[in-house]
Design an enzyme around this catalytic site. Structure first.
Site, PDB file in Angstrom:
ATOM      1  N   CYS A 154      13.211  -0.039  -1.017  1.00 12.02           N
ATOM      2  CA  CYS A 154      12.620  -0.782   0.103  1.00 12.02           C
ATOM      3  C   CYS A 154      11.843   0.204   0.989  1.00 12.02           C
ATOM      4  O   CYS A 154      10.870   0.795   0.534  1.00 12.02           O
ATOM      5  CB  CYS A 154      13.718  -1.518   0.869  1.00 12.02           C
ATOM      6  SG  CYS A 154      13.179  -2.526   2.253  1.00 12.02           S
ATOM      7  N   ASP A 211       8.761 -11.215  -5.225  1.00  9.65           N
ATOM      8  CA  ASP A 211       8.927 -10.529  -3.947  1.00  9.65           C
ATOM      9  C   ASP A 211       7.880 -11.045  -2.965  1.00  9.65           C
ATOM     10  O   ASP A 211       6.697 -10.708  -3.061  1.00  9.65           O
ATOM     11  CB  ASP A 211       8.773  -9.024  -4.150  1.00  9.65           C
ATOM     12  CG  ASP A 211       9.150  -8.220  -2.919  1.00  9.65           C
ATOM     13  OD1 ASP A 211       9.117  -8.780  -1.807  1.00  9.65           O
ATOM     14  OD2 ASP A 211       9.471  -7.023  -3.072  1.00  9.65           O
ATOM     15  N   HIS A 243      12.593  -9.345  -3.866  1.00  8.56           N
ATOM     16  CA  HIS A 243      12.762  -8.084  -3.173  1.00  8.56           C
ATOM     17  C   HIS A 243      14.233  -7.674  -3.205  1.00  8.56           C
ATOM     18  O   HIS A 243      15.129  -8.505  -3.261  1.00  8.56           O
ATOM     19  CB  HIS A 243      12.293  -8.218  -1.721  1.00  8.56           C
ATOM     20  CG  HIS A 243      12.180  -6.910  -1.010  1.00  8.56           C
ATOM     21  ND1 HIS A 243      11.216  -5.978  -1.315  1.00  8.56           N
ATOM     22  CD2 HIS A 243      12.931  -6.354  -0.018  1.00  8.56           C
ATOM     23  CE1 HIS A 243      11.350  -4.926  -0.542  1.00  8.56           C
ATOM     24  NE2 HIS A 243      12.402  -5.118   0.252  1.00  8.56           N
TER      25      HIS A 243
END
Length: 278
Positions: A154, A211, A243
């Site tokens: 991330c 995502d 995600h």
């Protein structure tokens, strides 16, 4: 009935950032019997940075190093377990608390506030310099600087791309669902798409086809930039993953994609010479 405050406290007690609520039942914890792990302090830019490290209990000689770069939630239990998983594979893994000057992610209970008040206040230049000091620390604690890789998730996925353009000693990098394009600020002056031409080490990007925060258009833009730069890089997209698909403690976890990504990461490290002795 448990209140949200009770649940937040329980989550914090288990080592997870409160902003990650709710957690999932799939949380993975690695057996630590053959692993040495714990907290440490790393001198960097005149201060002492907290970090978590893990390595095989019975190491023979210098170990290949993996710098583990946190999610937006900091070095909570999931990132610590990533370090233990890498140690189980024969690596010295180190995850530094890269927000430590600006604040503590555990003080935030929602992601938008965490991002606006803490994450966005952390300068990229500070982070990259801190990671250099982490690498130096590893070299003094059983790590082989000739065999160093980085991986991040991330927020840390974006930093992984940037670090691959920053440190020429890095031999390989794997970025998990890190932002590729976006607005530039005084603290974040470049995005990965801007440094494709500057990559020092081969980078593998692992992304989710579902995502919403990293649209496929931005993935294709990055691919085009990498091709134009003739960079040693590859981006894999998992069509059924969103995600944070490797975050086993969250509802976003996609086990099949996570397992495949983990094996691809280890193979990428090995391909470029960052691997334990056979």
């Amino acid at each position: 009935m448990k209140t949200e405050d009770n649940m937040t406290q329980e989550l914090s007690n288990k080592g997870f950032a409160p902003a990650t609520l709710p957690t999932a039942a799939t949380t993975i914890t690695t057996d630590s019997a053959d692993i040495l792990s714990g907290e440490t302090s790393i001198p960097t830019q005149g201060e002492n940075m907290p970090a978590f490290h893990a390595k095989p209990r019975h190491a023979d000689g210098l170990l290949p190093v993996v710098l583990v770069i946190q999610e937006i939630f900091g070095v909570h239990e999931h990132i610590r377990d990533v370090c233990r998983r890498l140690a189980a594979e024969g690596y010295l893994a180190v995850a530094p608390e890269l927000y430590f000057r600006q604040g503590d992610p555990a003080d935030y209970t929602d992601i938008p506030t965490l991002f606006s008040e803490l994450v966005s206040q952390v300068p990229d230049s500070q982070v990259l310099a801190d990671l250099d000091h982490v690498a130096n620390w590893a070299s003094r604690h059983g790590g082989d600087m000739r065999n160093m890789a980085a991986t991040g998730f991330c927020w840390g996925g974006r930093i992984t791309w940037l670090y691959a353009a920053h440190n020429p000693q890095l031999k390989a990098a794997v970025a998990w669902y890190g932002k590729l394009v976006g607005e530039k600020t005084m603290k974040q002056q470049k995005q990965p798409v801007d440094i494709a031409v500057d990559l020092n080490s081969p980078v593998l990007g692992l992304y989710g086809g579902k995502d919403d925060s990293i649209p496929q258009e931005s993935v294709e833009t990055m691919r085009q930039a990498l091709r134009a730069a003739n960079a040693s890089a590859e981006i894999i997209v998992y069509p059924d993953a969103g995600h944070a698909f490797n975050a086993d403690y969250r509802p976003s976890y996609h086990a099949e994609s996570a397992r495949d990504g983990w094996q691809r990461m280890l193979a990428w490290f090995k391909q470029y010479g960052v691997a334990p002795k056979a």
